[in-house]
Structures are given as structure tokens and as C-alpha cells.
Write a protein that holds these residues in place. Structure first.
Motif, mmCIF file in Angstrom:
data_model
loop_
_atom_site.group_PDB
_atom_site.id
_atom_site.type_symbol
_atom_site.label_atom_id
_atom_site.label_comp_id
_atom_site.label_asym_id
_atom_site.label_seq_id
_atom_site.Cartn_x
_atom_site.Cartn_y
_atom_site.Cartn_z
ATOM 1 N N HIS A 90 -11.139 -0.039 -0.386
ATOM 2 C CA HIS A 90 -11.093 0.106 -1.208
ATOM 3 C C HIS A 90 -11.084 -0.784 -2.808
ATOM 4 N N ASN A 91 -12.169 -0.474 -3.367
ATOM 5 C CA ASN A 91 -13.257 -1.509 -4.006
ATOM 6 C C ASN A 91 -12.826 -3.074 -3.234
ATOM 7 N N GLU A 92 -12.632 -4.434 -3.126
ATOM 8 C CA GLU A 92 -12.450 -4.791 -2.755
ATOM 9 C C GLU A 92 -11.928 -6.213 -1.714
ATOM 10 N N THR A 93 -10.302 -4.647 -1.542
ATOM 11 C CA THR A 93 -9.405 -4.768 -1.267
ATOM 12 C C THR A 93 -9.581 -3.681 0.381
ATOM 13 N N LEU A 94 -9.035 -4.651 1.353
ATOM 14 C CA LEU A 94 -8.700 -4.004 2.930
ATOM 15 C C LEU A 94 -7.371 -3.297 2.738
ATOM 16 N N ILE A 95 -7.494 -2.005 2.740
ATOM 17 C CA ILE A 95 -5.803 -1.352 2.989
ATOM 18 C C ILE A 95 -5.469 -0.837 4.509
ATOM 19 N N PHE A 96 -4.666 -1.146 5.414
ATOM 20 C CA PHE A 96 -3.896 -1.229 6.591
ATOM 21 C C PHE A 96 -3.168 -0.064 6.738
ATOM 22 N N SER A 97 -3.513 0.896 7.302
ATOM 23 C CA SER A 97 -2.309 2.349 7.185
ATOM 24 C C SER A 97 -2.933 3.112 9.112
ATOM 25 N N GLY A 98 -2.172 3.584 9.045
ATOM 26 C CA GLY A 98 -2.106 4.433 10.378
ATOM 27 C C GLY A 98 -0.201 4.655 11.307
ATOM 28 N N ASN A 99 0.219 3.350 10.979
ATOM 29 C CA ASN A 99 1.852 3.637 11.820
ATOM 30 C C ASN A 99 3.093 3.059 11.017
ATOM 31 N N GLY A 100 2.892 3.454 10.196
ATOM 32 C CA GLY A 100 3.939 3.640 8.764
ATOM 33 C C GLY A 100 4.693 3.247 9.371
ATOM 34 N N ASN A 101 5.138 1.692 10.315
ATOM 35 C CA ASN A 101 6.139 1.148 10.382
ATOM 36 C C ASN A 101 5.887 -0.117 10.195
ATOM 37 N N LEU A 102 4.863 -0.838 11.260
ATOM 38 C CA LEU A 102 3.790 -2.086 11.522
ATOM 39 C C LEU A 102 3.335 -2.723 10.116
ATOM 40 N N GLU A 103 2.079 -2.677 9.793
ATOM 41 C CA GLU A 103 1.301 -2.263 8.931
ATOM 42 C C GLU A 103 1.514 -3.645 8.391
ATOM 43 N N ALA A 104 2.840 -4.400 7.788
ATOM 44 C CA ALA A 104 2.563 -5.656 7.064
ATOM 45 C C ALA A 104 2.872 -6.683 8.065
ATOM 46 N N SER A 105 3.199 -6.329 9.459
ATOM 47 C CA SER A 105 3.870 -7.373 10.555
ATOM 48 C C SER A 105 1.887 -7.859 10.906
ATOM 49 N N LEU A 106 1.776 -6.983 10.579
ATOM 50 C CA LEU A 106 0.015 -7.180 10.502
ATOM 51 C C LEU A 106 -0.158 -8.974 10.517
ATOM 52 N N LEU A 107 0.653 -9.296 9.041
ATOM 53 C CA LEU A 107 0.197 -10.575 9.020
ATOM 54 C C LEU A 107 0.047 -11.764 10.290
ATOM 55 N N LEU A 108 1.307 -11.630 11.345
ATOM 56 C CA LEU A 108 1.194 -12.152 12.352
ATOM 57 C C LEU A 108 0.173 -12.500 13.474
ATOM 58 N N ILE A 109 -0.869 -11.017 13.270
ATOM 59 C CA ILE A 109 -2.015 -11.486 14.597
ATOM 60 C C ILE A 109 -2.729 -12.405 14.086
ATOM 61 N N PRO A 110 -2.546 -14.142 14.594
ATOM 62 C CA PRO A 110 -3.792 -14.543 14.078
ATOM 63 C C PRO A 110 -4.819 -14.535 14.272
ATOM 64 N N GLU A 111 -5.590 -13.854 15.007
ATOM 65 C CA GLU A 111 -6.695 -13.195 15.471
ATOM 66 C C GLU A 111 -7.208 -12.646 14.012
#
Length: 182
Positions: A90-111
Motif C-alpha cells: 500500500h503505497n510504499e508500505t508492506l502489509i501482511f494479512s491472512g491468518n488473523g492471529n500471527l501476522e505481528a509475530s512474523l517479525l521473529l522470522i530472521p530469513e
């Protein structure tokens, strides 16, 4: 409970928030690791229609170290990301969606941050995770998109469900840390 199915999960903590009414034995308390002042990493088992928190006793019973549980939780979270989470721009911002429970936790995936998305944010990342189902990321040098992240936080807070943090996070030296002021 099969601890090898554990998923790493962000949960808001509020240090010193009221007295405990019941004294919970250490073995029965949920196992967690610190992430920031207001967020900890917990570990969930998906039972289909609900989640069970991994407790301290579960590690001992299944002979799993905290480091092993963390690795298991991140791997399982990454599998969910691959199958259930979409990234849109969205513009220059990446938005993560789908699961509804775990999106924020994706910060934990280093790769994801060290290999997967670095071309979208060549100057480094800034992320907003106001609730468990909200993850928005932009380039560290994009002041307009950083303002958009702040607007997302204000829209979600305080009426959102499963709130996490009003803080923006930056990725430095392979770790996410609270930004202070950007």
C-alpha cells in the motif's frame, strides 16, 4: 501436547499490572521469552478451534530446551507464513494479512527480513505491530510511510483486539528493537 507443533507468538504483557489473585506454581505458568518492554514471545499449540499455551513443565516433560523450543516455534511460524500469509503493498508500505492471529509475530522470522524482503526496504526496516493481526513495514528513510505506520497504530489503538504495542520497531544488527523516536 506435542511441543514440536509449538508456534512462536507475540503477546502483550503489562509489567506490574495489578496484584496476582492466585499464586500459580512456576511449572504451570506459560513459558515465555522477553521481546520488548511490553511484548513477550509465548508458544502456542494449535488445537484447531483453540490454542494451548506451552507451560514451563511441558519443556521438562518433553526434554526440550528453551533454545530448541524457540527454533521449533520459529520454524512452525514460518510454515504458517508460507501457507497462510500474504504480503501486499500500500503505497510504499508492506502489509501482511491472512491468518488473523500471527501476522505481528512474523517479525521473529530472521530469513524473512535478512533475505526475503530487503530489496523493498534497502535502508532498513521500520515496523508497526499494534495488534496480533497487524504487521506493517516500511523503509527506514521513508518519512511518509513512517507517518502511515503511526496512523495505523492510532486506528488500531485503543479499541483493537489483542493489542501489542504502540511503539514502532526498527531492525538493527539482525534484531528488532523499539525505535524510540524516528
Amino acid at each position: 501436547m506435542d511441543i514440536k507443533k509449538a508456534i512462536a507468538y507475540f503477546k502483550q504483557i503489562i509489567p506490574g499490572e495489578g496484584p496476582l489473585i492466585v499464586d500459580i506454581p512456576d511449572d504451570d505458568q506459560p513459558f515465555c521469552l522477553p521481546f520488548s518492554e511490553d511484548i513477550s514471545i509465548f508458544f502456542l499449540i494449535d488445537n484447531g478451534d483453540n490454542y494451548t499455551l506451552v507451560q514451563n513443565r511441558d519443556l521438562e516433560r518433553q526434554n526440550i530446551s528453551p533454545a530448541q523450543l524457540f527454533e521449533i516455534g520459529i520454524n512452525n511460524l514460518d510454515n504458517i507464513r508460507e501457507n497462510e500469509i500474504e504480503v501486499s503493498k500500500h503505497n510504499e508500505t508492506l502489509i501482511f494479512s491472512g491468518n488473523g492471529n500471527l501476522e505481528a509475530s512474523l517479525l521473529l522470522i530472521p530469513e524473512l527480513w535478512d533475505i526475503g524482503l530487503e530489496s523493498f526496504c534497502p535502508n532498513g526496516y521500520v515496523a508497526a505491530i499494534p495488534a496480533r493481526d497487524v504487521l506493517a513495514v516500511c523503509d527506514r528513510n521513508d518519512s511518509e510511510s513512517i507517518s502511515e505506520l503511526r496512523e495505523i497504530i492510532e486506528r488500531v489503538w485503543p479499541g483493537g483486539d489483542h493489542l501489542l504495542s504502540k511503539t514502532l520497531f526498527v531492525r538493527e544488527n539482525g534484531r528488532w528493537t523499539p525505535s524510540g523516536e524516528i
